[in-house]
Design a protein around this motif. Sequence first.
Motif, PDB file in Angstrom:
ATOM      1  N   ALA A  85       0.841  -1.207   0.000  1.00 47.66           N
ATOM      2  CA  ALA A  85       0.000   0.000   0.000  1.00 47.66           C
ATOM      3  C   ALA A  85       0.865   1.242   0.000  1.00 47.66           C
ATOM      4  O   ALA A  85       0.586   2.209  -0.706  1.00 47.66           O
ATOM      5  N   ASN A  86       1.926   1.232   0.783  1.00 45.83           N
ATOM      6  CA  ASN A  86       2.823   2.382   0.849  1.00 45.83           C
ATOM      7  C   ASN A  86       3.486   2.644  -0.499  1.00 45.83           C
ATOM      8  O   ASN A  86       3.604   3.790  -0.928  1.00 45.83           O
ATOM      9  N   VAL A 134      -6.605   7.446  -0.629  1.00 40.78           N
ATOM     10  CA  VAL A 134      -7.134   7.375   0.735  1.00 40.78           C
ATOM     11  C   VAL A 134      -7.121   5.926   1.217  1.00 40.78           C
ATOM     12  O   VAL A 134      -6.671   5.633   2.328  1.00 40.78           O
ATOM     13  N   ALA A 135      -7.598   5.011   0.390  1.00 40.13           N
ATOM     14  CA  ALA A 135      -7.646   3.592   0.784  1.00 40.13           C
ATOM     15  C   ALA A 135      -6.246   3.061   1.091  1.00 40.13           C
ATOM     16  O   ALA A 135      -6.052   2.372   2.097  1.00 40.13           O
ATOM     17  N   LEU A 136      -5.283   3.369   0.254  1.00 40.06           N
ATOM     18  CA  LEU A 136      -3.920   2.879   0.462  1.00 40.06           C
ATOM     19  C   LEU A 136      -3.294   3.489   1.707  1.00 40.06           C
ATOM     20  O   LEU A 136      -2.547   2.830   2.430  1.00 40.06           O
ATOM     21  N   THR A 137      -3.611   4.746   1.974  1.00 37.42           N
ATOM     22  CA  THR A 137      -3.124   5.402   3.193  1.00 37.42           C
ATOM     23  C   THR A 137      -3.684   4.696   4.427  1.00 37.42           C
ATOM     24  O   THR A 137      -2.969   4.454   5.402  1.00 37.42           O
ATOM     25  N   LEU A 138      -4.964   4.353   4.376  1.00 35.96           N
ATOM     26  CA  LEU A 138      -5.596   3.658   5.500  1.00 35.96           C
ATOM     27  C   LEU A 138      -5.028   2.248   5.679  1.00 35.96           C
ATOM     28  O   LEU A 138      -4.746   1.822   6.798  1.00 35.96           O
ATOM     29  N   ILE A 139      -4.829   1.544   4.570  1.00 33.89           N
ATOM     30  CA  ILE A 139      -4.266   0.190   4.644  1.00 33.89           C
ATOM     31  C   ILE A 139      -2.861   0.245   5.234  1.00 33.89           C
ATOM     32  O   ILE A 139      -2.495  -0.573   6.084  1.00 33.89           O
ATOM     33  N   ARG A 140      -2.094   1.232   4.806  1.00 36.09           N
ATOM     34  CA  ARG A 140      -0.735   1.390   5.344  1.00 36.09           C
ATOM     35  C   ARG A 140      -0.775   1.563   6.858  1.00 36.09           C
ATOM     36  O   ARG A 140       0.112   1.115   7.570  1.00 36.09           O
ATOM     37  N   ALA A 141      -1.836   2.204   7.364  1.00 38.44           N
ATOM     38  CA  ALA A 141      -1.983   2.442   8.807  1.00 38.44           C
ATOM     39  C   ALA A 141      -2.606   1.247   9.528  1.00 38.44           C
ATOM     40  O   ALA A 141      -2.802   1.297  10.739  1.00 38.44           O
ATOM     41  N   GLY A 142      -2.964   0.195   8.777  1.00 32.79           N
ATOM     42  CA  GLY A 142      -3.497  -1.008   9.406  1.00 32.79           C
ATOM     43  C   GLY A 142      -5.006  -1.172   9.331  1.00 32.79           C
ATOM     44  O   GLY A 142      -5.557  -2.112   9.895  1.00 32.79           O
ATOM     45  N   VAL A 143      -5.689  -0.274   8.624  1.00 29.35           N
ATOM     46  CA  VAL A 143      -7.145  -0.381   8.484  1.00 29.35           C
ATOM     47  C   VAL A 143      -7.474  -1.427   7.429  1.00 29.35           C
ATOM     48  O   VAL A 143      -6.829  -1.490   6.379  1.00 29.35           O
ATOM     49  N   LYS A 144      -8.472  -2.237   7.695  1.00 36.15           N
ATOM     50  CA  LYS A 144      -8.916  -3.269   6.749  1.00 36.15           C
ATOM     51  C   LYS A 144     -10.149  -2.745   6.013  1.00 36.15           C
ATOM     52  O   LYS A 144     -11.241  -2.695   6.571  1.00 36.15           O
ATOM     53  N   ILE A 145      -9.958  -2.358   4.754  1.00 41.57           N
ATOM     54  CA  ILE A 145     -11.042  -1.808   3.938  1.00 41.57           C
ATOM     55  C   ILE A 145     -11.796  -2.966   3.287  1.00 41.57           C
ATOM     56  O   ILE A 145     -11.208  -3.821   2.632  1.00 41.57           O
TER      57      ILE A 145
END
Length: 136
Positions: free
Chosen positions: A8-9, A80-91
Amino acid sequence: DIDESIKANEYRNILSELDKLKLKNITVQYFPKNVDEDKVINALKELGFNIDIGKTKVAAVSTNSIWFGTNVKAKDVKLVALTLIRAGVKIKVIRPFRNRNSRKNLIQVGADALYKDRKTLTVDEIVRTTEFKRND
């Protein structure tokens, strides 16, 4: 999870180099939950999004959804999705608002209880998607 975060990063860095000026017209409304909110908020601000912190309405469900308006491009939603995934959020779901015209320049990040048991989207699935659609 770590591999997805790294991937994601990498994609996020590529997308963030695209025209940052266009992002200034987009607001991301974020309903923080189970992630390090400062990390996510700072990453979104770094990209040039206007950030609005909303009050969580679905407290029992982890952040899992992204909604967006008509003026929001797929690449912005992906960022936005990739930023959230990088932070550990499961979209689990990315889709336009039902009434997209009333929130044209808005991306919302929150939780949808209907999708809590759905398979998490992978970075590759998000990156390959050319158009996010509603399934309902």
